[in-house]
Structures are given as structure tokens and as C-alpha cells.
Design an enzyme around this catalytic site. Structure first.
Site, short mmCIF file in Angstrom:
data_model
loop_
_atom_site.label_atom_id
_atom_site.label_comp_id
_atom_site.label_asym_id
_atom_site.label_seq_id
_atom_site.Cartn_x
_atom_site.Cartn_y
_atom_site.Cartn_z
CB SER A 52 -0.94 -0.04 1.20
OG SER A 52 -1.89 1.00 1.13
CG ASP A 57 -7.58 -2.82 -2.59
OD1 ASP A 57 -8.18 -2.00 -1.88
OD2 ASP A 57 -6.36 -3.04 -2.50
CG HIS A 80 -6.08 -2.05 0.96
ND1 HIS A 80 -5.40 -1.75 -0.20
CD2 HIS A 80 -5.43 -1.38 1.96
CE1 HIS A 80 -4.40 -0.92 0.07
NE2 HIS A 80 -4.40 -0.69 1.38
#
Length: 422
Positions: free
Chosen positions: A156, A221, A250
Site C-alpha cells: 500500500s 480492493d 486491501h
């Protein structure tokens, strides 16, 4: 102004756990150890003095002190440098680190960004860049890990510092982007332009990475759209087979069996990759691209051409070959940028690349009745032609060039001028 926007973006981008899920203590012998916070449900750390875990505090170039965990695997050949995502610290990730260390057979270093966990300072884009540089320097100095034996892993937000460092290490072994982002602003809205308030411009840095890149992303996601990972994979210079986890979100990709299976295969491939095999793969890719575009001249040369000579410097050349064998003046003169642009200086006369070129064979100008040498045609400047012409008595350059200082011809007399114009 850009700095102000960066600080503003940082307030919306970073969410360190508060309070931290762990804190650091010192053992009687002066070594650091990690202890879980009483109010947290984070991982249980090994007892102080356990050789499988080293707790480090490293200073960054921006003055902060960041905490790093180094997990040692005696059977490892490669080292993984893990940059975690938002709203997490090392205390929450320690169990995952242990699983990765064992299942992937790697040494692993994870670090907390400035302002996260036990690290000092406040989080910002440029602080995370300094943080990962400090962690990499620690691997080099304390553990002797070179970039050839290092794989960078970014999850991320962690894809930002990961690609920052990867773009600076040309001999890096590999990169893993787990739910990576194109940029900070592109997470919030689908834009195709760069703004001054944007952070983590991975869309630009991915192009500078010179090692295999594995992209892992969940198709469902809802934080970072799957399109981010797909585009990062397409833009990578050396993309590895991606892992699109169907139904993955996610923060839950680690629970899917394909995650550890595909990641293990990537690590094995990187272990088996040598510098020689990587260079061979790169050259094969270059040849494949050249063949698809038509050899050495990017579409100007015939596909069957195998000449080692330099390509035609004139993109507008229509001779059909960039080898110079066809006699085309544009191809055979590597310094030419226009009809006479390479020969406007007297110093160019003695080293002209086309000494036998005839003006009448290409430009349609009338041939000089006394002298047909190229040197007469090279320069519209009188002094240049007079001093370099192979026929010292030839002043008929005006018939070929159609330019120059006419007053020079007038000084030779009207008879000579008329004869030259005839």
C-alpha cells in the site's frame, strides 16, 4: 508552496496506531528488545537475547530515529526489506514477518516510519524516503547485505518508499508491490495529471526500476483500486507474472493460499537468477523489440538489414536503408542535420564525409563546368570555397551553390561571373 501542500497531504495520508502496539526496553547487557503494550493485542515477541530477532534503532538523514526488526533465517540466501502499509506498526506485523521468514526462507527486515511505533518524528513522504534509506544502510553496514541479494517489499503506502529506493539501485534483485498505489491523489480520484499536492508519484518511479517487479493486488480492493496494480505492472520494465487475487480486498491478501505460493515461486526464481542470466534476458528482450520495429533504424531500415553501422541521423530520410551503402547523402553523412548544415564552417571542409558527392546528382543544380568536386559545393561562404577547392583557379562555385558573397564574384570581373553563371 509545494512543501505546504506536502504537509497537508501527509495529514490525510498517514494514520499511525495510537498508542503504539509495542515499546522498546534495554536488557541488562545493553541490547534492545521489543515488548508488547499492555493495551494492545499485538504479537508476542521472543524473549530478550533470542538470536532470531535483532531490534535496531537507526538514525535517518532527516534527524529521526526509526525502529527496525531484523529476523534471521540461517538457511536464507536473500533478504527482504519490508515497508508496511498505513495504520500499522511492527507490533501488529511481527507474526506475519515470522511466517514470511520461515515460508519464503529469507532474512527479513521491517521498519517503522517516522512517527510510527517507537520511531521518533512525524510521518511525511520525504521522511519515509529517509527511513527506508536508513534501513537499507543498516542492512549494508551491520549485515553485509548488498543490493544484489535484496528484495524490496512494499505494501500500500509502503510502495512509495519501496519504489523510491528501487529506482536508485540498478543491481537490485527484485521488487514486490502489494496493493501498490500509482500516487496518493490517484487513490482518491481517477486523474491523469500530476498535481503539486500529490505524494508518492509511483507512476513515474516505476519506469526507473531495472529489476523484476511482482505485483500482487486484490480484484475487490475498495481502498486502492485494482487498476493501480494493473497499471504499475504494465509500466514495469521487467514485469514478473502478476498475482490478481480474485475477491481479495486491501488488507486480507495474506490469508489466500495463492499469496504465499506465488510469492515463494518469485523468491525461488530470484534466487536462481544470476547476473549473467539477467543480462541474457535483457538482451533477448532488446532484440525482440528491435525485430518487431525493423532493426537498427527504428523503422527506417529494412527488416532484413543486419549492418553494424550507425543509424541514419535524419529521421526524414526516405532512401529505405540506414546503412549508407545506397549512396544517399543523408544516410552516409553521420554529422548531417540538413542540406548544408554540417559544412557551414571552414573547419568541416577537410573532414567532409562525402568528398565524391556531386551536386548535380542529387540537388538538380547545374554542374560546375570547370570543377565538379564536392568541396566547391560545401560552403556558401566565398573564403571557405576558395581556400579548399581542389581547382585553385575555379571561381565557379556560384553556379553550384547559388549563394555566397556575390561581391567576391564581381571583384573577379564580369566576364568570369558570366561564364560561371553559364
Amino acid at each position: 508552496m509545494g512543501c505546504m501542500f506536502s504537509h497537508l497531504a501527509a495529514k490525510f495520508a498517514f494514520f499511525p496506531p495510537s498508542p503504539p502496539t509495542y515499546h522498546l526496553t534495554k536488557t541488562p547487557d545493553g541490547k534492545l528488545s521489543a515488548v508488547s503494550s499492555a493495551s494492545s493485542s499485538s504479537s508476542t515477541f521472543p524473549s530478550a537475547g533470542d538470536p532470531s530477532l535483532d531490534v535496531k534503532v537507526v538514525k535517518t538523514r532527516r534527524g529521526n530515529k526509526v525502529t527496525a526488526f531484523y529476523l534471521r533465517n540461517p538457511n536464507a540466501r536473500l533478504t527482504l526489506l519490508y515497508s508496511h502499509g498505513n495504520a500499522a506498526d511492527l507490533g501488529q506485523l511481527f507474526d506475519l514477518f515470522v511466517q514470511l521468514k520461515v515460508n519464503l526462507r529469507v532474512n527479513l527486515m521491517g521498519y517503522d516510519y517516522s512517527g510510527y511505533g517507537a520511531s521518533t518524528g512525524k510521518p511525511s513522504e520525504y521522511d519515509t524516503y529517509a527511513d527506508i534509506e536508513a534501513a537499507y544502510e543498516c542492512l549494508q553496514t551491520d549485515y553485509g547485505v548488498g543490493q544484489e541479494d535484496l528484495i524490496l517489499y512494499g505494501q500500500s503506502v509502503g510502495s512509495g518508499p519501496t519504489l523510491h529506493l528501487a529506482s536508485k539501485l540498478p543491481r537490485l534483485r527484485g521488487v514486490v508491490l502489494h496493493s501498490g498505489i500509482l500516487s496518493g491523489l490517484r487513490v482518491l480520484c481517477h486523474v491523469k495529471f500530476k498535481f503539486c499536492c500529490d505524494i508518492y508519484s509511483n507512476v513515474n518511479k516505476i519506469k526507473k526500476v531495472k529489476c523484476p517487479v511482482l505485483v500482487i493486488h486484490g480484484t475487490e480492493d475498495d481502498v486502492v483500486n485494482w487498476l493501480h496494480g494493473n497499471r504499475l505492472w504494465k509500466m514495469a520494465k521487467e514485469p514478473y507474472e502478476p498475482l490478481w487475487i480474485k475477491g481479495g480486498g486491501h488488507c486480507n491478501l495474506e490469508i489466500y493460499p495463492d499469496y504465499i505460493r506465488h510469492l515463494y515461486r518469485f523468491i525461488q526464481d530470484m534466487e536462481n537468477t544470476t547476473t549473467k542470466s539477467r543480462l541474457k534476458t535483457i538482451w533477448q528482450e532488446i532484440r525482440r523489440r528491435d525485430e518487431s520495429t525493423g532493426c537498427c533504424c527504428s523503422g527506417l531500415c529494412r527488416p532484413s538489414c543486419s549492418c553494424p553501422k550507425p543509424r541514419c541521423p535524419k529521421p526524414s530520410c526516405s532512401c529505405g536503408c540506414g546503412c549508407g551503402d545506397c549512396g544517399c547523402f543523408k544516410c552516409s553523412c553521420p554529422t548531417l542535420k540538413g542540406c548544408f548544415s554540417c559544412c557551414k564552417k571552414p573547419s568541416c571542409v577537410s573532414s567532409c564525409c562525402c568528398p565524391t558527392f556531386k551536386c548535380s546528382s542529387c540537388f538538380g543544380k547545374p554542374k560546375c563546368p570547370k570543377c565538379s568536386c564536392w568541396k566547391c559545393l560545401k560552403c556558401p561562404d566565398t573564403e571557405c570555397c576558395r581556400s579548399s577547392c581542389c581547382c585553385s583557379g575555379c571561381f565557379s562555385w556560384l553556379c553550384c551553390c547559388g549563394g555566397g558573397r556575390r561581391k567576391e564574384g564581381e571583384r573577379r570581373g564580369s566576364t568570369t561571373l558570366e561564364k560561371s553563371e553559364g
